[in-house]
Motif scaffolding. Structure first.
Motif, mmCIF file in Angstrom:
data_model
loop_
_atom_site.group_PDB
_atom_site.id
_atom_site.type_symbol
_atom_site.label_atom_id
_atom_site.label_comp_id
_atom_site.label_asym_id
_atom_site.label_seq_id
_atom_site.Cartn_x
_atom_site.Cartn_y
_atom_site.Cartn_z
ATOM 1 N N ILE A 269 0.844 -1.204 0.000
ATOM 2 C CA ILE A 269 0.000 0.000 0.000
ATOM 3 C C ILE A 269 0.875 1.248 0.000
ATOM 4 O O ILE A 269 1.820 1.355 0.788
ATOM 5 N N GLY A 270 0.542 2.208 -0.864
ATOM 6 C CA GLY A 270 1.252 3.486 -0.874
ATOM 7 C C GLY A 270 0.966 4.252 -2.154
ATOM 8 O O GLY A 270 0.192 3.811 -3.008
ATOM 9 N N TYR A 271 1.612 5.405 -2.291
ATOM 10 C CA TYR A 271 1.464 6.208 -3.518
ATOM 11 C C TYR A 271 2.646 7.166 -3.602
ATOM 12 O O TYR A 271 3.623 7.018 -2.876
ATOM 13 N N SER A 272 2.596 8.117 -4.500
ATOM 14 C CA SER A 272 3.662 9.085 -4.718
ATOM 15 C C SER A 272 4.912 8.357 -5.231
ATOM 16 O O SER A 272 4.836 7.670 -6.248
ATOM 17 N N ASP A 273 6.049 8.457 -4.548
ATOM 18 C CA ASP A 273 7.254 7.753 -5.014
ATOM 19 C C ASP A 273 7.058 6.244 -5.006
ATOM 20 O O ASP A 273 7.732 5.525 -5.753
ATOM 21 N N THR B 148 -1.216 -4.720 -5.359
ATOM 22 C CA THR B 148 -0.829 -3.422 -4.829
ATOM 23 C C THR B 148 -2.041 -2.499 -4.819
ATOM 24 O O THR B 148 -2.918 -2.589 -5.687
ATOM 25 N N ILE B 149 -2.050 -1.595 -3.849
ATOM 26 C CA ILE B 149 -3.132 -0.624 -3.718
ATOM 27 C C ILE B 149 -2.534 0.778 -3.723
ATOM 28 O O ILE B 149 -1.662 1.094 -2.905
ATOM 29 N N HIS B 150 -2.996 1.607 -4.655
ATOM 30 C CA HIS B 150 -2.613 3.017 -4.671
ATOM 31 C C HIS B 150 -3.511 3.713 -3.663
ATOM 32 O O HIS B 150 -4.724 3.829 -3.852
ATOM 33 N N ALA B 151 -2.933 4.162 -2.555
ATOM 34 C CA ALA B 151 -3.730 4.677 -1.441
ATOM 35 C C ALA B 151 -2.854 5.517 -0.528
ATOM 36 O O ALA B 151 -1.613 5.514 -0.657
ATOM 37 N N PRO B 152 -3.446 6.225 0.437
ATOM 38 C CA PRO B 152 -2.650 7.032 1.374
ATOM 39 C C PRO B 152 -1.565 6.221 2.074
ATOM 40 O O PRO B 152 -1.753 5.028 2.352
ATOM 41 N N VAL B 153 -0.441 6.874 2.349
ATOM 42 C CA VAL B 153 0.618 6.227 3.119
ATOM 43 C C VAL B 153 0.216 6.204 4.593
ATOM 44 O O VAL B 153 -0.669 6.942 5.031
ATOM 45 N N ALA B 154 0.891 5.365 5.367
ATOM 46 C CA ALA B 154 0.473 5.133 6.748
ATOM 47 C C ALA B 154 0.567 6.376 7.626
ATOM 48 O O ALA B 154 -0.276 6.582 8.511
ATOM 49 N N THR B 155 1.580 7.226 7.436
ATOM 50 C CA THR B 155 1.734 8.395 8.298
ATOM 51 C C THR B 155 0.614 9.416 8.102
ATOM 52 O O THR B 155 0.459 10.318 8.931
#
Length: 308
Positions: free
Chosen positions: A112-116, A131-138
């Motif tokens: 899970i993540g996006y951007s870089d 994979t999931i394009h989604a907000p990062v954990a922080t």
């Protein structure tokens, strides 16, 4: 807005159950306070956060050396009962890992993540992994700083991760801008425009199946840089493989008197590629999750992807 324990436990971005979630930092260095806040919030939601050994490391502006980040990356996918590997932030650095990933020993645990993280999402898609394009954990920590409409949007973005992880179908509103105004189908790919352009022509280049629907977003770029990135990306692939380009948010991008849509339309028109915009994903509060590689349909009703 301060979320109560009841509100936090009800949000549950990874779904029901006391899931173990691996937290990695494959790109930019992460502020220690962001890491601590994220782990606390995950625990309050009923999850078991497993912060990887080098997630607090720093090497220049990176979250440790290539070796440190790669060690965490591989270890995260082998944790017992891990439900997902969630990136803490983007920044820069994922492309440095691509040539060193041991795909043969990598279990099919969702990333899970996006951007870089777009570079990793594409590589996972190329190797038939989820994979999931989604907000990062922080960005969980931003929920407590938001109010009103922003708080609602951020909560909805986090809540959208769970159905994507389950493999449910999904929908996003999308407005047609230019090109063929007919129903189109194809696999969802894409992510951050600048990041994907930077790896064009390398081993981490965007994986583009036939009839692809390309999702693009960006943050903090001048219009000429966005145009440069788009031209680099288009010149590096076969435009005939693209069915459509869908634009998410272009947050804090200085476009002057022009628009991202007008610039995109100019370069896509010769290839007869459909252009849609106003999709709720990207840097900002409205960042709905979408599953990379899923088959989707674009029509006057918006973007809809199938259940897996």
């Amino acid at each position: 807005m301060t979320l109560s324990l009841t509100e936090l436990s009800a949000l549950r971005p990874l779904g029901e159950g006391p899931h173990t979630v691996a937290l990695i930092a494959p790109a930019g260095a992460v502020l220690p306070e962001r890491i601590e806040a994220t782990c606390v919030l995950l625990e309050q939601m009923g999850y078991i956060p497993r912060l990887m050994d080098n997630a607090r490391a720093r090497h220049r502006y990176l979250a440790g050396t290539v070796e440190q980040r790669l060690a965490d990356f591989h270890a995260a996918f082998h944790l017992p009962d891990v439900a997902a590997v969630w990136c803490l932030r983007g920044g820069y650095g994922c492309a440095q890992l691509i040539d060193h990933i041991d795909w043969a020993r990598l279990p099919n645990v969702p990333l899970i993540g996006y951007s870089d993280i777009s570079v990793l999402l594409s590589a996972f898609h190329a190797h038939d992994r989820r994979t999931i394009h989604a907000p990062v954990a922080t960005e969980l920590a931003l929920l407590e700083q938001a109010n009103g409409a922003e708080a609602e949007a951020r909560s909805a973005a986090m809540a959208s991760i769970a159905p994507a992880l389950r493999g449910d179908g999904g929908h996003m509103n999308a407005t047609h801008v230019a090109g063929p105004a007919v129903d189109l189908s194809g696999p969802l790919i894409g992510g951050n425009l600048t990041t994907l352009a930077s790896v064009a022509g390398t081993s981490g280049a965007l994986h583009v199946p036939e009839d692809a629907i390309v999702m693009l977003e960006d943050v903090g770029e001048r219009l000429y840089r966005l145009e440069r990135s788009l031209c680099q990306l288009l010149d590096s692939l076969e435009p005939g493989r693209l069915n459509a380009v869908c634009l998410g948010s272009f947050t804090d991008c200085d476009t002057g008197d022009s628009s991202v849509e007008a610039m995109m339309q100019e370069w896509l028109a010769p290839h007869d590629i459909a252009l849609y915009h106003r999709l709720p994903f990207g840097h900002g509060a409205h960042n709905q999750a979408w599953p990379v590689g899923s088959m989707a349909r674009l029509s006057s009703d918006g973007l809809e992807w199938r259940a897996r």
